[in-house]
Design a protein around this motif. Structure first.
Motif, PDB file in Angstrom:
ATOM      1  N   VAL A 186       0.845  -1.206   0.000  1.00 54.10           N
ATOM      2  CA  VAL A 186       0.000   0.000   0.000  1.00 54.10           C
ATOM      3  C   VAL A 186       0.874   1.248   0.000  1.00 54.10           C
ATOM      4  O   VAL A 186       0.621   2.193  -0.756  1.00 54.10           O
ATOM      5  N   TYR A 187       1.918   1.257   0.822  1.00 53.11           N
ATOM      6  CA  TYR A 187       2.836   2.402   0.823  1.00 53.11           C
ATOM      7  C   TYR A 187       3.463   2.614  -0.557  1.00 53.11           C
ATOM      8  O   TYR A 187       3.564   3.736  -1.043  1.00 53.11           O
ATOM      9  N   ALA A 188       3.887   1.536  -1.195  1.00 45.85           N
ATOM     10  CA  ALA A 188       4.507   1.652  -2.522  1.00 45.85           C
ATOM     11  C   ALA A 188       3.532   2.243  -3.539  1.00 45.85           C
ATOM     12  O   ALA A 188       3.896   3.135  -4.306  1.00 45.85           O
ATOM     13  N   ARG A 189       2.296   1.739  -3.551  1.00 41.90           N
ATOM     14  CA  ARG A 189       1.282   2.272  -4.473  1.00 41.90           C
ATOM     15  C   ARG A 189       0.978   3.735  -4.166  1.00 41.90           C
ATOM     16  O   ARG A 189       0.798   4.551  -5.064  1.00 41.90           O
ATOM     17  N   LEU A 190       0.901   4.061  -2.877  1.00 42.35           N
ATOM     18  CA  LEU A 190       0.630   5.436  -2.464  1.00 42.35           C
ATOM     19  C   LEU A 190       1.731   6.370  -2.952  1.00 42.35           C
ATOM     20  O   LEU A 190       1.451   7.424  -3.543  1.00 42.35           O
ATOM     21  N   ILE A 191       2.961   5.989  -2.744  1.00 43.44           N
ATOM     22  CA  ILE A 191       4.096   6.811  -3.183  1.00 43.44           C
ATOM     23  C   ILE A 191       4.071   6.981  -4.700  1.00 43.44           C
ATOM     24  O   ILE A 191       4.289   8.083  -5.207  1.00 43.44           O
ATOM     25  N   ASP A 192       3.789   5.914  -5.432  1.00 44.36           N
ATOM     26  CA  ASP A 192       3.689   6.006  -6.896  1.00 44.36           C
ATOM     27  C   ASP A 192       2.622   7.023  -7.309  1.00 44.36           C
ATOM     28  O   ASP A 192       2.857   7.854  -8.187  1.00 44.36           O
ATOM     29  N   GLY A 244      -7.039  11.298  -5.907  1.00 45.66           N
ATOM     30  CA  GLY A 244      -8.124  10.448  -5.421  1.00 45.66           C
ATOM     31  C   GLY A 244      -7.634   9.073  -5.008  1.00 45.66           C
ATOM     32  O   GLY A 244      -8.014   8.556  -3.945  1.00 45.66           O
ATOM     33  N   LYS A 245      -6.774   8.474  -5.820  1.00 38.40           N
ATOM     34  CA  LYS A 245      -6.221   7.161  -5.480  1.00 38.40           C
ATOM     35  C   LYS A 245      -5.360   7.246  -4.225  1.00 38.40           C
ATOM     36  O   LYS A 245      -5.405   6.356  -3.373  1.00 38.40           O
ATOM     37  N   SER A 246      -4.595   8.317  -4.103  1.00 38.41           N
ATOM     38  CA  SER A 246      -3.751   8.500  -2.917  1.00 38.41           C
ATOM     39  C   SER A 246      -4.595   8.606  -1.657  1.00 38.41           C
ATOM     40  O   SER A 246      -4.307   7.955  -0.650  1.00 38.41           O
ATOM     41  N   LEU A 247      -5.633   9.408  -1.729  1.00 39.65           N
ATOM     42  CA  LEU A 247      -6.513   9.572  -0.572  1.00 39.65           C
ATOM     43  C   LEU A 247      -7.202   8.259  -0.214  1.00 39.65           C
ATOM     44  O   LEU A 247      -7.331   7.917   0.967  1.00 39.65           O
ATOM     45  N   ASP A 248      -7.636   7.517  -1.218  1.00 45.77           N
ATOM     46  CA  ASP A 248      -8.261   6.204  -0.974  1.00 45.77           C
ATOM     47  C   ASP A 248      -7.286   5.250  -0.288  1.00 45.77           C
ATOM     48  O   ASP A 248      -7.661   4.528   0.640  1.00 45.77           O
ATOM     49  N   LEU A 249      -6.043   5.224  -0.767  1.00 40.64           N
ATOM     50  CA  LEU A 249      -5.050   4.334  -0.170  1.00 40.64           C
ATOM     51  C   LEU A 249      -4.797   4.696   1.292  1.00 40.64           C
ATOM     52  O   LEU A 249      -4.641   3.804   2.138  1.00 40.64           O
ATOM     53  N   ILE A 250      -4.767   5.984   1.588  1.00 39.21           N
ATOM     54  CA  ILE A 250      -4.544   6.405   2.975  1.00 39.21           C
ATOM     55  C   ILE A 250      -5.760   6.063   3.829  1.00 39.21           C
ATOM     56  O   ILE A 250      -5.630   5.439   4.887  1.00 39.21           O
ATOM     57  N   GLN A 251      -6.940   6.469   3.366  1.00 39.06           N
ATOM     58  CA  GLN A 251      -8.141   6.308   4.182  1.00 39.06           C
ATOM     59  C   GLN A 251      -8.617   4.862   4.263  1.00 39.06           C
ATOM     60  O   GLN A 251      -8.944   4.369   5.346  1.00 39.06           O
ATOM     61  N   GLN A 252      -8.669   4.182   3.137  1.00 42.96           N
ATOM     62  CA  GLN A 252      -9.233   2.834   3.109  1.00 42.96           C
ATOM     63  C   GLN A 252      -8.191   1.741   3.303  1.00 42.96           C
ATOM     64  O   GLN A 252      -8.529   0.627   3.702  1.00 42.96           O
ATOM     65  N   LEU A 270       3.879  18.353  -2.051  1.00 41.46           N
ATOM     66  CA  LEU A 270       3.781  16.894  -1.974  1.00 41.46           C
ATOM     67  C   LEU A 270       5.111  16.242  -1.597  1.00 41.46           C
ATOM     68  O   LEU A 270       5.136  15.104  -1.152  1.00 41.46           O
ATOM     69  N   SER A 271       6.199  16.970  -1.748  1.00 42.28           N
ATOM     70  CA  SER A 271       7.519  16.395  -1.470  1.00 42.28           C
ATOM     71  C   SER A 271       7.645  15.917  -0.027  1.00 42.28           C
ATOM     72  O   SER A 271       8.164  14.826   0.227  1.00 42.28           O
ATOM     73  N   GLY A 272       7.175  16.710   0.913  1.00 44.61           N
ATOM     74  CA  GLY A 272       7.250  16.314   2.315  1.00 44.61           C
ATOM     75  C   GLY A 272       6.401  15.088   2.614  1.00 44.61           C
ATOM     76  O   GLY A 272       6.810  14.203   3.377  1.00 44.61           O
ATOM     77  N   VAL A 273       5.235  15.029   2.011  1.00 47.28           N
ATOM     78  CA  VAL A 273       4.341  13.882   2.202  1.00 47.28           C
ATOM     79  C   VAL A 273       4.992  12.620   1.629  1.00 47.28           C
ATOM     80  O   VAL A 273       4.994  11.564   2.270  1.00 47.28           O
ATOM     81  N   ILE A 274       5.545  12.749   0.442  1.00 46.11           N
ATOM     82  CA  ILE A 274       6.217  11.610  -0.189  1.00 46.11           C
ATOM     83  C   ILE A 274       7.374  11.129   0.684  1.00 46.11           C
ATOM     84  O   ILE A 274       7.545   9.921   0.896  1.00 46.11           O
ATOM     85  N   GLU A 275       8.144  12.055   1.217  1.00 43.38           N
ATOM     86  CA  GLU A 275       9.293  11.686   2.053  1.00 43.38           C
ATOM     87  C   GLU A 275       8.845  10.944   3.313  1.00 43.38           C
ATOM     88  O   GLU A 275       9.441   9.936   3.695  1.00 43.38           O
ATOM     89  N   VAL A 276       7.786  11.415   3.945  1.00 42.62           N
ATOM     90  CA  VAL A 276       7.265  10.741   5.142  1.00 42.62           C
ATOM     91  C   VAL A 276       6.845   9.313   4.803  1.00 42.62           C
ATOM     92  O   VAL A 276       7.196   8.359   5.515  1.00 42.62           O
ATOM     93  N   PHE A 277       6.132   9.147   3.692  1.00 39.90           N
ATOM     94  CA  PHE A 277       5.675   7.804   3.339  1.00 39.90           C
ATOM     95  C   PHE A 277       6.822   6.910   2.875  1.00 39.90           C
ATOM     96  O   PHE A 277       6.777   5.701   3.095  1.00 39.90           O
ATOM     97  N   ARG A 278       7.856   7.482   2.283  1.00 42.37           N
ATOM     98  CA  ARG A 278       9.035   6.673   1.925  1.00 42.37           C
ATOM     99  C   ARG A 278       9.701   6.138   3.191  1.00 42.37           C
ATOM    100  O   ARG A 278      10.116   4.981   3.245  1.00 42.37           O
TER     101      ARG A 278
END
Length: 135
Positions: free
Chosen positions: A16-22, A42-50, A91-99
């Motif tokens: 899920v993290y990998a798909r979210l980062i992509d 939308g896909k990013s938000l779905d991956l986080i929420q769901q 989005l860079s900070g968000v991506i870094e946190v999820f990485r």
């Protein structure tokens, strides 16, 4: 599909993290190119929420689950702000946190796999024992 159905819970989180980062990177690129970002956001938000937030169990996970929940809430706000402002840098900070989270969960997976392999190699299976020959 097979990898998903056979994945452990930890492997699922890493996926899920990998798909979210992509999806976040694709949203970032779309912003930079002046293209529509709704699909990727939308896909990013779905991956986080769901995918991530829905899997949190504060009874078992305690403070870690609570803190991850707060982090997921923060990331949702940041993603939405970035989309409204059409600012890919946000989005860079968000991506870094999820990485970093992906790396941590990947490390947990590797440690569990190593521990399981070590346990399996120490286990003696009765079926593998040969009866002694009496002469």
């Amino acid at each position: 599909q097979t990898a998903i159905t056979e994945a452990s819970p930890v492997e699922m989180i890493v996926l899920v993290y990998a798909r979210l980062i992509d999806n976040l990177r694709m949203a970032q690129k779309a912003m930079e190119e002046g293209k529509e970002t709704a699909e990727y956001v939308g896909k990013s938000l779905d991956l986080i929420q769901q995918g991530l937030a829905a899997a949190l169990d504060t009874d078992k996970g305690g403070d870690i689950a609570v803190n991850l929940g707060a982090l997921y809430d923060w990331s949702i706000r940041e993603i939405l702000k970035a989309r409204i402002k059409n600012n890919p840098e946000m989005l860079s900070g968000v991506i870094e946190v999820f990485r970093n989270l992906e790396s941590a969960w990947d490390e947990i997976h590797l440690m569990r796999s190593s521990a399981a392999a070590a346990q399996t190699s120490r286990t003696v299976h009765i079926s593998s024992l040969q009866p002694a020959l009496v002469t």
